[in-house]
Design a protein around this motif. Sequence first.
Motif, PDB file in Angstrom:
ATOM      1  N   GLY A 140       0.822  -1.208   0.000  1.00  0.00           N
ATOM      2  CA  GLY A 140       0.000   0.000   0.000  1.00  0.00           C
ATOM      3  C   GLY A 140       0.856   1.257   0.000  1.00  0.00           C
ATOM      4  O   GLY A 140       0.515   2.261  -0.644  1.00  0.00           O
ATOM      5  N   ILE A 141       1.967   1.221   0.724  1.00  0.00           N
ATOM      6  CA  ILE A 141       2.907   2.343   0.716  1.00  0.00           C
ATOM      7  C   ILE A 141       3.469   2.533  -0.689  1.00  0.00           C
ATOM      8  O   ILE A 141       3.568   3.655  -1.194  1.00  0.00           O
ATOM      9  CB  ILE A 141       4.047   2.101   1.728  1.00  0.00           C
ATOM     10  N   VAL A 142       3.824   1.428  -1.336  1.00  0.00           N
ATOM     11  CA  VAL A 142       4.339   1.481  -2.710  1.00  0.00           C
ATOM     12  C   VAL A 142       3.272   2.032  -3.654  1.00  0.00           C
ATOM     13  O   VAL A 142       3.569   2.802  -4.572  1.00  0.00           O
ATOM     14  CB  VAL A 142       4.796   0.081  -3.168  1.00  0.00           C
ATOM     15  N   GLU A 143       2.020   1.656  -3.416  1.00  0.00           N
ATOM     16  CA  GLU A 143       0.913   2.148  -4.247  1.00  0.00           C
ATOM     17  C   GLU A 143       0.825   3.673  -4.210  1.00  0.00           C
ATOM     18  O   GLU A 143       0.735   4.337  -5.252  1.00  0.00           O
ATOM     19  CB  GLU A 143      -0.399   1.544  -3.751  1.00  0.00           C
ATOM     20  N   VAL A 144       0.847   4.244  -3.000  1.00  0.00           N
ATOM     21  CA  VAL A 144       0.754   5.696  -2.862  1.00  0.00           C
ATOM     22  C   VAL A 144       1.980   6.368  -3.469  1.00  0.00           C
ATOM     23  O   VAL A 144       1.867   7.407  -4.132  1.00  0.00           O
ATOM     24  CB  VAL A 144       0.601   6.100  -1.383  1.00  0.00           C
ATOM     25  N   PHE A 145       3.158   5.781  -3.266  1.00  0.00           N
ATOM     26  CA  PHE A 145       4.378   6.335  -3.857  1.00  0.00           C
ATOM     27  C   PHE A 145       4.259   6.391  -5.374  1.00  0.00           C
ATOM     28  O   PHE A 145       4.574   7.408  -6.003  1.00  0.00           O
ATOM     29  CB  PHE A 145       5.595   5.505  -3.456  1.00  0.00           C
ATOM     30  N   THR A 146       3.799   5.295  -5.976  1.00  0.00           N
ATOM     31  CA  THR A 146       3.685   5.226  -7.434  1.00  0.00           C
ATOM     32  C   THR A 146       2.680   6.231  -7.958  1.00  0.00           C
ATOM     33  O   THR A 146       2.935   6.946  -8.946  1.00  0.00           O
ATOM     34  CB  THR A 146       3.282   3.812  -7.875  1.00  0.00           C
ATOM     35  N   ASP A 147       1.526   6.326  -7.285  1.00  0.00           N
ATOM     36  CA  ASP A 147       0.468   7.214  -7.732  1.00  0.00           C
ATOM     37  C   ASP A 147       0.846   8.684  -7.584  1.00  0.00           C
ATOM     38  O   ASP A 147       0.797   9.447  -8.547  1.00  0.00           O
ATOM     39  CB  ASP A 147      -0.811   6.925  -6.938  1.00  0.00           C
ATOM     40  N   THR A 148       1.220   9.089  -6.370  1.00  0.00           N
ATOM     41  CA  THR A 148       1.378  10.510  -6.070  1.00  0.00           C
ATOM     42  C   THR A 148       2.792  11.027  -6.289  1.00  0.00           C
ATOM     43  O   THR A 148       2.980  12.131  -6.801  1.00  0.00           O
ATOM     44  CB  THR A 148       0.949  10.790  -4.614  1.00  0.00           C
ATOM     45  N   ILE A 149       3.789  10.260  -5.878  1.00  0.00           N
ATOM     46  CA  ILE A 149       5.172  10.732  -5.990  1.00  0.00           C
ATOM     47  C   ILE A 149       5.721  10.525  -7.397  1.00  0.00           C
ATOM     48  O   ILE A 149       6.378  11.411  -7.959  1.00  0.00           O
ATOM     49  CB  ILE A 149       6.085  10.040  -4.961  1.00  0.00           C
ATOM     50  N   LEU A 150       5.434   9.371  -8.008  1.00  0.00           N
ATOM     51  CA  LEU A 150       6.008   9.071  -9.321  1.00  0.00           C
ATOM     52  C   LEU A 150       5.166   9.630 -10.472  1.00  0.00           C
ATOM     53  O   LEU A 150       5.626  10.517 -11.211  1.00  0.00           O
ATOM     54  CB  LEU A 150       6.176   7.556  -9.483  1.00  0.00           C
ATOM     55  N   ILE A 151       3.925   9.140 -10.638  1.00  0.00           N
ATOM     56  CA  ILE A 151       3.123   9.514 -11.810  1.00  0.00           C
ATOM     57  C   ILE A 151       2.797  11.008 -11.802  1.00  0.00           C
ATOM     58  O   ILE A 151       2.944  11.700 -12.828  1.00  0.00           O
ATOM     59  CB  ILE A 151       1.822   8.692 -11.874  1.00  0.00           C
ATOM     60  N   CYS A 152       2.340  11.526 -10.664  1.00  0.00           N
ATOM     61  CA  CYS A 152       1.996  12.953 -10.601  1.00  0.00           C
ATOM     62  C   CYS A 152       3.216  13.838 -10.851  1.00  0.00           C
ATOM     63  O   CYS A 152       3.122  14.882 -11.502  1.00  0.00           O
ATOM     64  CB  CYS A 152       1.374  13.290  -9.241  1.00  0.00           C
TER      65      CYS A 152
END
Length: 461
Positions: A303-315
């Motif tokens: 779940g931590i990786v999910e938020v990282f990918t969504d908000t930190i990486l893609i955005c």
Amino acid sequence: MLDFLSLAMCFVLLSVGAYFSVLSRFFQVFGIKVIIKSVFAKKSGAKKSDGITPLKALATALGGSIGTANIAGVASAIAIGGPGAIFWMWVSGILGMMTKYVEIALAMRTRRRGADGEFIGGAMYYMESGLGALGKPIAAAFALFCIMSAFCGGALVQGNTIALSVITVFDSFGASVSELYVKLAVGALMALLSAFVIFGGARRISDAAGMLVPFAGVLYVAISLLVIARYSSNIGSAFASILSGAFGGFKPVAGGLAGFTLTKAMRVGAARGVFSNEAGVGSAPMAYVGVDTNDRVSQGILGIVEVFTDTILICTMTALAILCSNIYVPYGDVNASGMAIATQAYASILGAYASSIFITVSVFLFAFTSIISWSLYGQQCTLYLFGKKGLLPYRTALVLFVAVGGVMNVATVWDLGELSNLLMASCNVAALLSFGGAEAKAVGFLGSLGYNKRITIKRNP
């Protein structure tokens, strides 16, 4: 009124994330070695034949959170709140990581096996078991709001977004077409594709997400990196504008508008981040509980990786593509088209035609995965409220909503989708604050030890 409620819930969710971050000793930052070890470790006990694999669960959850907000939402956030909005988007992502962790850990702890032997679970189950006499009514309300979100924010809005993005391709080539016919055709096609996946159940949904989400993400990041590399000399100034805009505003650029404040940058960036990664809404845990493993820590870490990918990486990819390319941004225009801004940024290297096609393909992939992921969340809530007899009516209605979404004006539906998400979050926050602290403290202890000690749960027969 809805704007006020959205802003209030945004800061509530940020506060919850800060609370869990402190309890966990900022595990998402200082436990990075444990996180990396867990992600790349062999998942003992996770059986493909008995359930969904951990990575497919992650892809399904990412499918629900990654959407048009990662493209148009980021671009419009920059226009409204200035480059500094991106900094506060990062802050919301970092804090939201621990909220997402706690949600998933609680869902893993309270899941159970259904009549067919598959695991079922989600926020409604930990609400029921942990909120005493109010547990069942709150859980039922949460499930009802989630089904509403699947219909509105999932089927209607995403179906409409795909149809509109296809029309922009025709417009970019100067083709004269009937918008109604295009919307009807796209709506019908999306309904058929959605039906094929949705009627296949949770396994087919996770299989489709496991294939589409990585492809969509890699494609988008790769093209974004091409734009950023083309204007690599501007990377330093882009980050400088983000930091200066976050702490004290920024100087007006050509055609820009001065006067952005810390408050506006924080408000816009944090709100877009919170509602992009959905940490605290309570939806994503339903994607993770199907994995046949007793290790709730490793699932929470995904779940931590999910938020990282969504908000930190893609955005961040979207933001840097816009800021590095130095395209015109209508700063201060609250009605600015985020899709138009993003298309212009990618056109700086792809050209106008190719850029419109690329954005449309990205929107299609992100929006379609949102449809099927939210269909799973609604399906789990339908099972909770009505049992198996409710699945066929639910799936049929959802497919019809996808088709209708292609042709209708969804301004009101956007509001309904946002309202249902807010209502889901209000139910979920009550549960998280009541008994989620122990999970945050436990993983903080493991992080301080520097290794991923397993916390197991007892399986229900």
